[in-house]
Design an enzyme around this catalytic site. Structure first.
Site, short mmCIF file in Angstrom:
data_model
loop_
_atom_site.label_atom_id
_atom_site.label_comp_id
_atom_site.label_asym_id
_atom_site.label_seq_id
_atom_site.Cartn_x
_atom_site.Cartn_y
_atom_site.Cartn_z
N HIS A 1 -53.04 -1.41 7.56
CA HIS A 1 -53.56 -2.01 8.78
C HIS A 1 -52.50 -1.99 9.88
O HIS A 1 -52.78 -1.59 11.01
CB HIS A 1 -54.01 -3.45 8.56
CG HIS A 1 -54.26 -4.15 9.87
ND1 HIS A 1 -55.43 -4.01 10.58
CD2 HIS A 1 -53.43 -4.91 10.64
CE1 HIS A 1 -55.33 -4.68 11.71
NE2 HIS A 1 -54.13 -5.23 11.78
N ASP B 1 -32.69 9.98 10.42
CA ASP B 1 -31.56 9.32 11.05
C ASP B 1 -30.29 9.78 10.33
O ASP B 1 -30.35 10.44 9.29
CB ASP B 1 -31.71 7.80 11.05
CG ASP B 1 -31.59 7.18 9.67
OD1 ASP B 1 -31.28 7.91 8.71
OD2 ASP B 1 -31.81 5.98 9.55
N ASP C 1 -39.60 3.95 16.21
CA ASP C 1 -39.78 3.77 14.76
C ASP C 1 -39.37 2.35 14.41
O ASP C 1 -38.58 1.73 15.12
CB ASP C 1 -38.91 4.76 13.97
CG ASP C 1 -37.46 4.30 13.90
OD1 ASP C 1 -37.06 3.77 12.85
OD2 ASP C 1 -36.73 4.45 14.89
N ASP D 1 -23.31 8.00 14.38
CA ASP D 1 -22.82 7.04 15.37
C ASP D 1 -22.43 5.74 14.68
O ASP D 1 -22.74 5.52 13.52
CB ASP D 1 -23.89 6.75 16.43
CG ASP D 1 -25.14 6.09 15.82
OD1 ASP D 1 -25.45 6.35 14.65
OD2 ASP D 1 -25.80 5.31 16.53
#
Length: 376
Positions: A340, A92, A271, A146
């Protein structure tokens, strides 16, 4: 980067595709574990690759820029060489930190001035140097710089923020196109749609972003405090505009239910820190519902974490044992919980892919949403 759209569901806008990068292929829809400082917190890469079967992970420009610093990453030959991850990487741009660290930053036309959360030192991120930073990090997919408006922003603020993001995008694309990758593999640049919770702004931003005809596009500024219904509405508005032959990345989202609903609206990439963050704190996601592993009800429950077997840890650890680890504040608890949850998220998008191809995604999705929403 190449994207092949392989199949579209007939009863929703869910899609199946394949992204090809120089570091490997990514089957979509896909969830990308977040590796903020070059590591997925508490999780070995061997587990990510061999057990969870992650196909791509993220790095964070802001955090990697501050630590270990660009000089170290460049000397190592990029983040792939530095951390040993040999599959695709996405970074990012630091734009979210401009939002989340608002108390320590100042926006202006040139860029964002911010103070390090580590030592208070002052820094400037611009659309151009954020490209340079991500070139040095060496990610396969890099993001435009941004501004992310808060979820409760009014129309005037959201419009000004979107227009600033658009001006920054022009500068970022110009600089990206004028520069080259550093480590011999190709990089691609994704613009980001903004506009907060306003249909007119989201449509305008999506049209502007699509006009640049980049290899992929992202949707930012959602899951930042707005109701889920507003998020879904904005995704629908945006995906009516973004081209079908390019991957669509919904940034920072979200819960398993969010992900399935967004897949049904035509999103390909996701994500979120939630699997690992919640896993460290004892909240586990399963196909039957949400578990609070510190709850006394699991004290003598010797059944596996998820009877559906969506996690490789299911066959080793019981609810009773895992609760014991959490209550004892044993570090292994957070590691097992993170593993998990990541395994569950990757299983979920893989199952979604299967059901899209089989033609029964809508029915399966509705059933899963009901099951996964239950607090067990």
């Amino acid at each position: 980067m190449d994207f092949e759209l392989q199949h579209t569901d007939t009863k929703s806008k869910a899609r199946v595709g394949k992204i090809t990068t120089d570091h490997g292929e990514i089957e979509t829809p896909i969830f990308m574990p977040v590796g903020t400082v070059g590591s997925v917190k508490g999780v070995h890469f061997n587990d990510l690759k061999n057990d969870i079967e992650a196909q791509i992970i993220l790095g964070n420009t802001y955090h990697l820029y501050l630590r270990p610093g660009l000089d170290i990453i460049e000397k190592a030959g990029g983040l792939h060489k530095f951390n040993g991850w040999d599959k695709p990487l996405l970074t990012d741009s630091g734009g979210y930190q401009v939002f989340s660290l608002s108390a320590n930053r100042k926006l202006k036309e040139e860029g964002a001035i911010f103070r390090s959360h580590i030592d208070g030192s002052k820094h400037l991120f611009t659309p151009e140097n954020v490209v340079d930073i991500q070139r040095i990090i060496g990610a396969d997919i890099i993001m435009a710089f941004d501004e992310c408006a808060p979820g409760d922003a009014d129309h005037k603020y959201a419009k000004n923020s979107m227009e600033l993001t658009h001006r920054w995008l022009q500068r970022g694309i110009s600089h990206f196109d004028a520069t080259e990758p550093k480590y011999g593999h190709s990089q691609t640049f994704f613009p980001i749609v903004q506009g907060a919770g306003f249909r007119d702004l989201r449509k305008q931003s999506a049209e502007y972003i699509a006009s640049f005809e980049r290899e992929g596009n992202a949707i930012g500024g959602l899951a930042v405090g707005e109701p889920a219904e507003v998020m879904y509405e904005m995704i629908e508005v945006v995906n009516e505009v973004l081209p079908e032959d390019k991957p669509r990345y919904l940034m920072g989202v979200g819960t398993p239910v969010n992900i399935l609903e967004a897949i049904s609206l035509g999103v390909d990439m996701f994500d979120c820190v939630m699997p690992t963050r919640n896993g460290r704190n004892g909240m586990l996601f399963t196909s039957r519902g949400i578990l609070n592993m510190k709850n006394v009800k699991w004290k003598d429950d010797f059944s596996p974490i998820d009877p559906e077997g969506t996690s490789f840890v299911d066959h080793t650890y019981t609810k009773a044992y895992l609760r014991h680890l959490y209550v004892s504040k044993e570090l292994l608890a957070g590691q097992i919980g993170s593993l998990h949850n990541l395994a569950f998220y990757l299983w979920l998008v893989k199952e979604a892919r299967k059901h899209i191809i089989a033609g029964d995604f809508a029915t399966w999705k509705d059933q899963m949403v009901k099951q996964m929403s239950v607090r067990l």
